[in-house]
Design an enzyme around this catalytic site. Sequence first.
Site, PDB file in Angstrom:
ATOM      1  N   GLU A 195     -28.294 -28.810 -66.268  1.00 46.80           N
ATOM      2  CA  GLU A 195     -26.652 -28.461 -64.736  1.00 46.80           C
ATOM      3  C   GLU A 195     -27.225 -27.881 -64.361  1.00 46.80           C
ATOM      4  O   GLU A 195     -28.718 -27.355 -63.403  1.00 46.80           O
ATOM      5  CB  GLU A 195     -25.648 -27.762 -65.842  1.00 46.80           C
ATOM      6  CG  GLU A 195     -25.765 -26.175 -65.359  1.00 46.80           C
ATOM      7  CD  GLU A 195     -24.645 -25.262 -64.762  1.00 46.80           C
ATOM      8  OE1 GLU A 195     -24.737 -25.894 -63.530  1.00 46.80           O
ATOM      9  OE2 GLU A 195     -24.492 -24.267 -65.418  1.00 46.80           O
ATOM     10  N   HIS A 370     -22.458 -20.038 -63.407  1.00 53.02           N
ATOM     11  CA  HIS A 370     -23.827 -21.318 -63.551  1.00 53.02           C
ATOM     12  C   HIS A 370     -25.328 -20.016 -62.793  1.00 53.02           C
ATOM     13  O   HIS A 370     -25.110 -19.865 -61.758  1.00 53.02           O
ATOM     14  CB  HIS A 370     -23.314 -22.260 -62.289  1.00 53.02           C
ATOM     15  CG  HIS A 370     -22.037 -22.580 -63.333  1.00 53.02           C
ATOM     16  ND1 HIS A 370     -21.700 -24.043 -64.051  1.00 53.02           N
ATOM     17  CD2 HIS A 370     -20.650 -22.181 -62.519  1.00 53.02           C
ATOM     18  CE1 HIS A 370     -20.695 -24.754 -63.769  1.00 53.02           C
ATOM     19  NE2 HIS A 370     -19.896 -23.733 -63.566  1.00 53.02           N
TER      20      HIS A 370
END
Lengths: 558, 558
Positions: A195, A370
Site C-alpha cells: 500500500e 498508514h
Amino acid sequence: MSTQENTLSVFALGGLHEIGKNMYAIEYGNDIIIIDCGNKFPDESLLGVDLIIPDIAYLEENKDKVKALIVTHGHEDHIGGIPFLLKKLNVPVYATRFTLGLIELKLKEHKILRESELVEINPHSTLEFEKINVSFFKVNHSIPDCLGIVFHTPEGNIVHTGDFKFDLTPEHNEHSDIHRMSDIGKEGVLLLLSESTNAERPGLTPSEQMVGDHVEAACRKAKRKVVFSTFASNISRVQQIVNAAHKTNRKLALLGRSMLNVVGVAMERDYLDVPDGMLIDQTEIDDFPPEQVAILCTGSQGEQMAALSRLSTGNFRGVNILPGDTVIFAAGPIPGNERNITSIVDNFFGLGAKVIYGSGSTSGMHVSGHGYQEDLKLMLTLMKPKYFIPIHGELRMLHHHRMLAESVGVEEGNTFIMNNGDVLDIEQSIARQTRRIPTGNTYVEGGVGGSVGDFVLQDRKQLSEDGMLIIVLTMNKTEGKLLSDPETISRGLVDRAYDFTDFRKDVNRLTKKTVNELQEANRTSRNVMKKELKKAIQQYVFRQTKKKPMIVPIVIEI
Amino acid sequence: MSTQENTLSVFALGGLHEIGKNMYAIEYGNDIIIIDCGNKFPDESLLGVDLIIPDIAYLEENKDKVKALIVTHGHEDHIGGIPFLLKKLNVPVYATRFTLGLIELKLKEHKILRESELVEINPHSTLEFEKINVSFFKVNHSIPDCLGIVFHTPEGNIVHTGDFKFDLTPEHNEHSDIHRMSDIGKEGVLLLLSESTNAERPGLTPSEQMVGDHVEAACRKAKRKVVFSTFASNISRVQQIVNAAHKTNRKLALLGRSMLNVVGVAMERDYLDVPDGMLIDQTEIDDFPPEQVAILCTGSQGEQMAALSRLSTGNFRGVNILPGDTVIFAAGPIPGNERNITSIVDNFFGLGAKVIYGSGSTSGMHVSGHGYQEDLKLMLTLMKPKYFIPIHGELRMLHHHRMLAESVGVEEGNTFIMNNGDVLDIEQSIARQTRRIPTGNTYVEGGVGGSVGDFVLQDRKQLSEDGMLIIVLTMNKTEGKLLSDPETISRGLVDRAYDFTDFRKDVNRLTKKTVNELQEANRTSRNVMKKELKKAIQQYVFRQTKKKPMIVPIVIEI
C-alpha cells in the site's frame, strides 16, 4: 480475453490511482481469488451519488472461477462494497474475527446476512484452492485484526500487505509479525503488492502511544466535559480515550450510531476493555458534574448528519456544548474534508468551547495508520520482491513508492505502475503488462436499482450550473399549427421575480417565429421542431445571460 | 439606523467569518470611508456562481456620505469587487502605484476605466475628509506596495493593518516601516483592526529569501526545462524565479493571460527587474535546448482552464512536458483547492515529470504572505490598541487572534469578535457593539444582470442531486378534461434507458388517477391540480427511487 492455463495474472478492480474502493484479484488456471471489496465516497462533481463501488462485470463473466473473497481488514474502503458483490456473486468471505463483526453489521443492514457464507480466519490459518494456497501474516494498522496475505502459486509467491504501518508499541498487542515477514522474504517473493497511502511522507509513522499521552493530558487539563471525535473503527484510539477518561475519573457517553455499533462489536469480541459502570447513556450526561464526563462521538470528518456536527450547531437533542467545554478532533482530516471540518471548528468556537484540531502532527491527537516512507522501505526490505506493484494510492503516491522500492534494491523496470483493469501476467517468472480487463466505477444512490449512469450525471451537472428552460408547444396533429401560446418555465436559471416576464415574452416570440419558419419550409416533424427550437433558444439565452441551461422543448400534439 | 453625529462607527461588509471579499468601513458624521472592496470565489455548494461580492445596499442608501475607497493592496480579495462598486457608486479610489496598475486592468475589462477617478498615493501621503484625516504606513506582504492605514478621528486613532507579515529580508526593498508603526503606537491607538489569516500558526513567518535559495537550487539541479507556477501578483516570488533562471542561464517564457498582464504592469512600473533578452515567447521554447529554458505560469491552485492544468493534460498548444522536465508549485494550496492541485500533480507524474509540490514547509518553494502568531503579536505590541477587532479570517482565526491580543496586554472584553454587518460604535472613547447594518453576499455570474438570488441556487441544488420530472397535462379549458395522455419527461433522475418506460407508465397512471379524483371532487383549478399532482408524484417517486426530484407539473388549457 481470459487468461492462459499456466499464466498467473494479477489485477485491480479498484484502488489504483485512487484512495478507496480497494479490490484486487489473483487469477491462475481455474481460480480467481479476490482481495477486499471496498467503496469510495464521491467528490462534489458526482452530483447526488451516495457511494462508488467497483464495476465487477469481469467477475460476473467468470463467476465459476471466483473461489473466495479474502478481506484484509474492516475499513469501509476494503469492505464497503461487499453487500453489493454478494448480491451478484455467491462467494465465501474469509476474514478475521473483528473484521467479520463489521462485515456482519453491513450484511444485516442489507438483509443478506443469513444467506452469506462467512469464514473466520486468523494469522495462522491456511487456505487451499485448486492451484493456489494461501497463508497470512499479522500487520498493524488503525483497526484491530489486520492481515497481510501470501499466495503460494506454481509460479512463485505473491504477497499483498493489506494496509499497515510498523508500530513497535501498539495498543492491545496489535504487533506486526516481523519474524514471519522475514521468513516469507527468505522463502522468496515473486511479486509484492504494497500500500502507498503515505509514500509521500518522509520518516517513520509515530506510534499510537504518542496519542495516548496527549489524550490523557487533555482530559486532566479540561475543567469541564471533554468531547472526543474519531473513527469508530479505530479501536486503539477508542481504547486510549477510554483509558484516559477512566484515569481522570470521567464517565463516558457514546454518541452516533456507528460508534455504538462498532464499539459494541469490539467489546463483545474482546478487542476493547471498558471498566464496568464507566459507560453512560447520553440521557445521563447531565446527571454528572461536567468535569466527570467525557463524550466519544462520530463525525470527525465533518459529516453533516453525524453527532459532532449536530453538537456544533446545538442540534443534538439533550446534549449541549457550553462555554469551557473542550472538543478534540482525535482523527486527521481526510483530504477533501477540510472545509466541512473547519466549519464545525468555527461553530464550536462560537459556542465558547476550547477546540483542539488540525493534523496529528500539530495537535498530537492523531497518528496515521498508514506507514510513512521508512515503514514502506522496511516492508520492501523484509520481502525482497522480484516484481513490485504499488497499490492503494493516487498516481503520485504510486510513483513515490516506486522510487522507494528502487532505493532499497528492486530493479528498475520491475515496478509496475498500473491502472484499475490493467493485468500483470506472469509466465515462467517473467512479468508482462500488456492487456486490460473491463472495469470502472459503479455509482450507487438511494434506491435506484443500485446504480446510475454517466448520462444522468451529465444532466445533473448541466442542471446544477445553468438550470433549465422548458418550452411547451401544443399543436394540431394534422395541420401542425399552434393551438395556444407556448408555455415557458425556467428553474435555476434566472431569478423568477426579476425581469423574467420580458425574458419569457422574448422566448415565446422566438418560439413562434421558429415554428412559423419551419411550417413554411414544411419541416414540422416533432424531432426537427425540437432540434431547431433548442438551437434557436439556446443562442438567444446565451446572448442574454451567458448561461447554457438545459433546454427542454416539449411538443404536445392533439 | 444611521449613526449619531458624534459617534465613530466601524463595520465590515465582508471579510469577517471568511477569507475573502474584504470590505471595511469607518463612519463619522458625514464621512464614510471604505477600506478595500474584494471578491471571493464560491465553494461547490454555490452551483453555477462565478464570484461573490459584498452586498453594498447600506452604502447605496448613504451614497452622499461615501467619500473614498482606500485600497490596501492589489489582491483579488481586496480589489475584485471594485468594478461592481464603481458601477453603482461614483467614489474616488485611493491606492499605491502598483495596486492602481492592477485595478486599472480590472476597470479596463469592465470598460469603466475612463469614467473612474483613481488617485495615486504612497506611504507618506495624507488625506483630509470632513472630520477624518488619513495617513499610511508601509507593510510587507506577498504583493508589492502594501499599505496599513491610520484614521485620525475626533474620537482617537483607528489603525487598519491591511495584510501583512514582518519579513526582515524581503525582496526589492519591500520593508515594513517598523519605526513609523512604533510612532503610531506611541501616539496612541484607540482601535486596531488587524488581519487574522495565520492566527492559528505558531512562530514567525519565514522570509521570502528562503524560497529564493530553494528556487535556485532546483534550477541548478534540473537537467531539462523547469516549469514554475505561482500567483502572478506575487512579484517577489516572480523576481526570485527570474533571478534563479538568469543565474542558471535559462530563458524564461510566461504562460497564462494574468501572468502576462501582471508581470507587464510590474515591469512597466519598475517593481520587477528582468534582464534584457531573457524573456522569450511561448512559441520560441523549442528553439532552445531544454536545459536553457524555464517557464513561469498561472494555475498553481489547480484552476482547470489555467496554463498549468492544460500543460498537465497535454492541452497547451505548442508546449509539451516531457520525461525529465521539472514542475514546481511555487505557491501553497489555498484550503479547498487541494484536490484540484493533486490531480494536476498526478497528471505530471503520468507524463514522467519530476514534481515538487506540497505546503511550503515541506517543499521549500513557498512562504506565506500572512503573519504567523509572533508577527501578529509584534503588530499588537507596536500598536498597543485600547480596542481590537480581529479581521480577515474565519471564526476560529478571529478567536485565536483574540487570545493572542490578550496575551500581549489587550484587556479582556476589549476585543470584539464581529460578524459582517455588526457595527462597533465608539463615543467618548467607549466602544459598544449593539446594532447591525444590512449586509450579505451578492452572487455574480455570467451575464445575468450581475447577480442571482437564493431561490435560483436552491433550485439548482435540488436539480443537481435528484434531477427533475416534468409532467405535462393538456386539458379542455371549459370542461377540465384531459385532451391527451400526460407527457412525462425526466432529466438527471434515473437512467433514460433502463426501466424508465415502466416508471413513466406508472407516473402517467398516477397522474390520470389524481386528475380524475380532483374532477370528481370539483377541484380543477390549475393551482390545486398542480399542487395535488406534485404531492402524489413526489410520494410515488420517493418510494421507488429514494430521490426527491423537482416535480414540475405543467397544465395546458385549450
